[in-house]
Design a protein around this motif. Structure first.
Motif, PDB file in Angstrom:
ATOM      1  N   ARG A  51       0.120  -4.380  -3.829  1.00  0.00           N
ATOM      2  CA  ARG A  51      -0.332  -5.605  -3.191  1.00  0.00           C
ATOM      3  C   ARG A  51      -1.805  -5.829  -3.509  1.00  0.00           C
ATOM      4  O   ARG A  51      -2.512  -4.915  -3.919  1.00  0.00           O
ATOM      5  CB  ARG A  51      -0.162  -5.491  -1.674  1.00  0.00           C
ATOM      6  N   GLY A  52      -2.249  -7.037  -3.212  1.00  0.00           N
ATOM      7  CA  GLY A  52      -3.648  -7.374  -3.487  1.00  0.00           C
ATOM      8  C   GLY A  52      -4.660  -6.690  -2.609  1.00  0.00           C
ATOM      9  O   GLY A  52      -5.854  -6.869  -2.786  1.00  0.00           O
ATOM     10  N   ASP A  53      -4.227  -5.873  -1.623  1.00  0.00           N
ATOM     11  CA  ASP A  53      -5.206  -5.142  -0.810  1.00  0.00           C
ATOM     12  C   ASP A  53      -5.116  -3.637  -1.023  1.00  0.00           C
ATOM     13  O   ASP A  53      -6.096  -2.925  -0.836  1.00  0.00           O
ATOM     14  CB  ASP A  53      -5.047  -5.458   0.689  1.00  0.00           C
ATOM     15  N   GLN A  54      -3.934  -3.148  -1.398  1.00  0.00           N
ATOM     16  CA  GLN A  54      -3.769  -1.714  -1.529  1.00  0.00           C
ATOM     17  C   GLN A  54      -2.486  -1.402  -2.276  1.00  0.00           C
ATOM     18  O   GLN A  54      -1.532  -2.166  -2.233  1.00  0.00           O
ATOM     19  CB  GLN A  54      -3.695  -1.080  -0.132  1.00  0.00           C
ATOM     20  N   CYS A  55      -2.513  -0.257  -2.955  1.00  0.00           N
ATOM     21  CA  CYS A  55      -1.288   0.211  -3.600  1.00  0.00           C
ATOM     22  C   CYS A  55      -0.583   1.167  -2.650  1.00  0.00           C
ATOM     23  O   CYS A  55      -1.153   2.165  -2.231  1.00  0.00           O
ATOM     24  CB  CYS A  55      -1.600   0.927  -4.910  1.00  0.00           C
ATOM     25  N   ASP A  56       0.662   0.853  -2.310  1.00  0.00           N
ATOM     26  CA  ASP A  56       1.435   1.684  -1.387  1.00  0.00           C
ATOM     27  C   ASP A  56       1.826   2.999  -2.022  1.00  0.00           C
ATOM     28  O   ASP A  56       2.183   3.941  -1.339  1.00  0.00           O
ATOM     29  CB  ASP A  56       2.733   0.957  -1.004  1.00  0.00           C
ATOM     30  N   ASN A  57       1.804   3.040  -3.325  1.00  0.00           N
ATOM     31  CA  ASN A  57       2.259   4.240  -4.015  1.00  0.00           C
ATOM     32  C   ASN A  57       1.176   5.305  -4.093  1.00  0.00           C
ATOM     33  O   ASN A  57       1.402   6.454  -3.760  1.00  0.00           O
ATOM     34  CB  ASN A  57       2.741   3.877  -5.414  1.00  0.00           C
TER      35      ASN A  57
END
Ligand SMILES: [Zn+2]
Ligand SMILES: [Zn+2]
Length: 559
Positions: free
Chosen positions: A153-159
């Motif tokens: 996402r544009g705020d953080q990578c969940d991975n």
């Protein structure tokens, strides 16, 4: 050790139900820690609240065609019920839509603005020509430049947990319509993180008591060098900017949510009729503050929040305390993946609680807590641990000893004539297990702590097998009484050691042992039972789960 402890716990987004990964990641470790500290006689303030702002809420509201406030209140109410039913003992669980939180956020925003740590500047932002709007963080998706994950996402990578800007993403697309966004200049406010890089590095390097995962990850980011970050967004849901001319913008969630730790403490103080009481937890250098979070929240708690506090503390006569420890957990996964709503890869807590008791889940999540690496939830393992460990080892020890004593010794703790060295050894063993479990919890080693209690439980069971009081009853009643007295002593000590993990059943057991009032009042101490003390009629603490049901539970999970 301090007399008071401040505990902050991650603020869950009020955009969906809680799953067991949330509980294992932050809420359970915080609660175990808080319960232990209270038993040890410390004054605890444990705060959190639902994060009601930001794009996670508006994305869901858009989808359901409801106002964001409705989504936020719905899940806030559900969180409150979950805490109560799961025994997560917050001193206050508020939310970010309160007037108090807005006031505290404005105070910090304006203070940092005045000192030049927050400043207005132009930035280029993704704009969807199709939807004719700017696309704040979660409204843009794309490929993570750090790990290659395709749905970052544009705020953080969940991975990989890296915080991102939409401009970092490869192949960005509008979440609403899939169009590739164009970039337009717009004015926003920035937090001057670059100015804190050296101070943070110096401060973080001294936190040698932090978990290695947290310390190394944070130092890695600081060694790369921090860049200033925009703290406002083009969105109409959230805390307004306290300056004229910015009506179409709001203060962004990651800046205001961390301020919640402070505003919640103030709200708690006011609600308890002592509006200054928060100062005892925030201004006293002797009071450690612990922040329990999942690894995706590390940057907000080891970099951004400390930088904001450092800035605020400049020229301040009363300095707010920086985090003492941030014992972030890794992920609890399901089928090896991070929990996912879309793939139904999660065990939802309200669903769990509709069919099972709270303590077995607390036990399972504590025993498999992802402290140093990810751990995987499986129903098979949950059933096995419930049946083999809770029911067969701990529950059975309690049930056998108390039922037998209750029936054969007039409903009271048997009176021993003399204790053998073997009896004394078991009592000493439990006493040291209690001390060990306390030290481990205090150091945030929750898995080892519950294992220490379980190891002593197994020894108590071995003692019981070897001394077989049910055989002694007719042969040597005096010896039988001494064995049961010893076993009840071991159970009394283990009850305290298990209580931060299993609060409901330990309180029940407290009652079976003839004690009145809350177990918490007893303190973290081993007390030998009083001979002749009346017992209450015991009932089984746990239920055995039918292994044939495991398959149905596993089948409900996605792949
Ligand atoms: Zn990534
Ligand atoms: Zn679009």
């Amino acid at each position: 050790m301090a007399e008071r402890v401040f505990i902050g716990v991650a603020w869950p987004y009020a955009n969906g139900p809680l799953h067991t990964g949330h509980i294992a990641g932050a809420y359970l470790p915080a609660d175990i820690f808080a319960r232990y500290q209270r038993l040890a006689g410390r004054d605890v303030l444990m705060v959190s609240g639902s994060d009601q702002h930001g794009t996670p809420i508006t994305v869901r509201a858009d989808r359901e065609g409801l106002p964001p406030s409705e989504i936020a209140s719905r899940f806030h109410e559900e969180f409150l019920q979950t805490w109560q039913r799961l025994g997560i003992s917050f001193d206050i669980f508020t939310h970010t839509s309160t007037e108090n939180h807005e006031r505290t956020t404005h105070e910090i925003f304006l203070d940092l603005l005045e000192k030049g740590h927050v400043y207005p500047g132009k930035m280029s932002l993704p704009y969807c020509p199709q939807d004719k709007r700017f696309l704040p963080d979660r409204y843009v998706e794309g490929t993570c430049p750090n790990c290659g994950y395709a749905s970052a996402r544009g705020d953080q990578c969940d991975n990989c947990g890296r915080t991102l800007d939409a401009s970092d993403l490869q192949d960005p697309r509008c979440r609403l319509c899939g169009t590739r966004p164009e970039w337009r200049e717009e004015e926003h406010f920035f937090l001057r993180l670059s100015a804190f890089n050296d101070r943070l590095k110096e401060w973080v390097s001294r936190q040698t008591h932090w978990r290695k995962t947290v310390l190394n990850w944070t130092l890695g980011i600081l060694n790369e060098g921090l860049e200033d970050r925009a703290i406002t967004r083009d969105i109409d849901w959230g805390i307004p900017i306290p300056l004229p001319g910015y009506d179409s913008k709001r203060i962004y969630v990651w800046f205001e949510a961390v301020i919640g730790y402070l505003s919640a403490a103030k709200e708690w103080a006011a609600a308890n009729g002592d509006p200054e009481a928060w100062r005892r937890f925030w201004l006293d250098a002797a009071v450690p503050s612990y922040y329990f979070i999942g690894k995706d929240n590390i940057p907000f708690h080891t970099i951004i929040w400390p930088a904001m506090l450092m800035g605020y503390n400049e020229d301040a006569t009363e300095k707010l305390r920086l985090p003492f420890d941030v014992p972030a957990n890794q992920y609890q996964t399901v089928r090896g993946s991070k929990a996912s709503t879309s793939r139904n890869l999660a065990v939802w807590v309200p669903d769990y609680l509709s069919r099972y008791d709270p303590d077995p889940l607390r036990y399972y999540l504590a025993a498999t807590m992802p402290e140093t690496s990810d751990s995987d939830f499986t129903w098979t393992d949950f059933y096995r641990r419930n049946n083999d460990e809770l029911v067969a080892a701990w529950g059975n020890l309690v049930n056998r000893v108390l039922t037998f004593s209750y029936r054969n010794f007039g409903g009271a703790v048997p009176q021993p004539q003399a204790l053998t060295s073997e009896d004394q050894a078991l009592l000493l063993r439990v006493e040291s297990a209690l001390a060990e479990a306390g030290e481990l919890i205090n150091a945030c080693h929750f898995r080892s702590a519950i294992e220490a209690a379980m190891a002593a439980t197994r020894e108590a069971n071995r003692y019981l097998e070897e001394n077989a009081p049910w055989k002694l009853l007719s042969e040597d009643r005096e010896r039988c009484a001494a064995v049961l007295y010893t076993a009840i002593g071991a159970i009394s000590g283990l009850k305290v050691a298990f209580s931060p993990f299993l609060p409901f059943t330990c309180q029940q057991l407290h009652g079976f042992l003839g004690q009145e009032g809350p177990l918490e009042a007893q303190g973290w101490s081993f007390q030998r039972p009083a001979p002749g003390q009346p017992l209450a009629e015991p009932k089984p603490l746990f239920r055995k789960l039918e292994p044939e049901l495991v398959e149905a539970e596993e089948a409900k999970l996605g792949v």
